[in-house]
Design a protein around this motif. Structure first.
Motif, PDB file in Angstrom:
ATOM      1  N   ARG A   1     -23.705  23.183  40.775  1.00  0.00           N
ATOM      2  CA  ARG A   1     -22.960  24.412  40.462  1.00  0.00           C
ATOM      3  C   ARG A   1     -21.601  24.132  39.825  1.00  0.00           C
ATOM      4  O   ARG A   1     -20.909  25.078  39.439  1.00  0.00           O
ATOM      5  N   ASP A   2     -21.211  22.874  39.732  1.00  0.00           N
ATOM      6  CA  ASP A   2     -19.919  22.542  39.145  1.00  0.00           C
ATOM      7  C   ASP A   2     -19.926  22.850  37.645  1.00  0.00           C
ATOM      8  O   ASP A   2     -20.954  22.743  36.973  1.00  0.00           O
ATOM      9  N   ARG A   3     -18.756  23.226  37.130  1.00  0.00           N
ATOM     10  CA  ARG A   3     -18.675  23.565  35.704  1.00  0.00           C
ATOM     11  C   ARG A   3     -18.830  22.336  34.813  1.00  0.00           C
ATOM     12  O   ARG A   3     -19.230  22.460  33.654  1.00  0.00           O
TER      13      ARG A   3
ATOM     14  N   PRO B   1     -26.340  20.388  45.627  1.00  0.00           N
ATOM     15  CA  PRO B   1     -26.031  21.807  45.373  1.00  0.00           C
ATOM     16  C   PRO B   1     -24.617  22.023  44.873  1.00  0.00           C
ATOM     17  O   PRO B   1     -24.387  22.842  43.979  1.00  0.00           O
ATOM     18  N   GLU B   2     -23.654  21.282  45.431  1.00  0.00           N
ATOM     19  CA  GLU B   2     -22.269  21.420  44.980  1.00  0.00           C
ATOM     20  C   GLU B   2     -22.094  20.910  43.557  1.00  0.00           C
ATOM     21  O   GLU B   2     -21.429  21.551  42.727  1.00  0.00           O
TER      22      GLU B   2
END
Length: 376
Positions: free
Chosen positions: A164-166, A160-161
């Motif tokens: 969502r990272d750019r 999940p992290e």
């Protein structure tokens, strides 16, 4: 001397919207400005800001795209106005018999990818290139493949992290580089056995030159001249300041040019790094195998944590059961006592002692005569 104010730029979201409205991809826009696609991606995400001539060219291009968008909007508004006029003219005429219209086909909604599918797509897109880049850092094929797999396993555990990272590819790349350049890698048994060098003498010389560089300088050179990141992005990924990153890059280029003068030109160095990484047959494992390996490692860590917790609870319970419940003062150590006479056996009684003993035996042991004193 005062500096001229920097050319104003629209917000990052507006930059991306202008590029998409003009039907331009990031590589196409990067070609028109004269930078790399990664630089355009960083500008549109707000991580970095263009400076100098690149800023002027970027601002001029965005201004042109904004004017073209305004012209398109004005033309669309004119078309809508003409359509409204035609609609008003049709309303003034007698209404014709409406013809039956075919029912519109239901539009299919885009199918959302599952986490596993999104992970597999990211792995298939970036894993082969990351293995080749990591090979330039380590010079070991198996270590490069293992580092990338471990990085993706860590990404799957924190999906999940990472999702969502750019820049998910940058997240995995930084993790793989950290694992590959870890100092404890030299203590592994396979590190004692060197791998066969590249077959081409030029590739072998270039690889040996890279491995002679300090790890930080080597990583900076690979990111800037190999991957194509700009200086701020390289500094952010190596967790260093921009001036320090620039000094590392200059020292690395000087060291490479000292042994290979033909690579003094950064463009030639970039091409040779790409050729060196492409000439090696480096393969990455399949995405399901990587996900499965990460899940097995997570299960093993969970079981180890549970076993350690159970052992800790058992040790605590045993200690509480066997520990003393009251305080017992410690026994002081013995000391030698001096000056006490030695014990001796009694000798024969004297006449007076014999008389006294006989007197005590003859008298009654109880009675008033023992209680009342008398004068002799």
């Amino acid at each position: 001397m005062t500096r001229s104010p920097a050319t104003p730029l629209p917000p990052p979201k507006a930059r991306r919207r202008l590029r998409e409205s003009a039907a331009l991809t990031q590589p196409q826009l990067a070609t028109r400005v004269g930078v790399t696609p990664a630089t355009v991606r960083a500008w549109e995400s707000g991580r970095t800001t263009p400076r100098g001539r690149k800023r002027e060219a970027y601002a001029k291009l965005l201004k042109t795209l904004a004017e073209e968008e305004a012209a398109r909007l004005a033309k669309q508004e004119q078309e809508r106005e003409r359509e409204r006029e035609r609609e008003r003219a049709r309303e003034a005429l007698p209404a014709p018999v409406p013809e039956p219209k075919p029912e519109p086909e239901p539009k299919s909604e885009p199918v959302a990818l599952t986490p596993a599918q999104a992970f597999d797509a990211l792995y298939a897109f970036s894993a082969p290139a990351l293995v080749r880049q990591t090979f330039l850092l380590t010079g070991r094929r198996e270590q490069a493949r293992e580092s990338v797999e471990r990085a993706f396993q860590t990404a799957w555990e924190r999906w999940p992290e990472v999702a969502r990272d750019r820049d998910p590819v940058g997240w995995v790349r930084a993790t793989a580089y950290e694992y590959a350049l870890s100092p404890w890698q030299r203590f592994r048994p396979r590190h004692r056995h060197p791998e066969p060098p590249p077959a081409d003498p030029g590739d072998r010389t270039l690889l040996n030159t890279l491995l002679r560089l300090p790890p930080r300088h080597r990583r900076t050179l690979v990111l800037y001249d190999g991957v194509g990141l700009d200086l701020p992005e390289t500094a952010a990924e190596t967790e260093a300041s921009t001036p320090a990153t620039a000094n590392r890059l200059l020292h690395a280029r000087e060291a490479v040019a000292g042994r290979l003068p033909a690579l003094a030109d950064p463009r030639v160095l970039h091409r040779r790094l790409a050729e060196l990484a492409s000439n090696e047959r480096l393969r990455a494992a399949e995405p399901p195998a990587v996900r499965g390996g990460g899940e097995r490692r997570a299960r093993l860590r969970t079981r180890a944590a549970i076993a350690f917790t159970v052992a800790l609870i058992g040790t605590t319970a045993l200690t509480a059961r066997t520990a003393p419940t009251h305080y017992e003062p410690p026994v002081s150590p013995g000391q030698a006592v001096r000056g006490v006479p030695h014990k001796v056996a009694p000798g024969s009684l004297s006449d007076e002692e014999l008389e006294l003993r006989q007197k005590l035996r003859d008298q009654m042991q109880d009675g008033p005569e023992r209680l009342s004193p008398r004068l002799e």
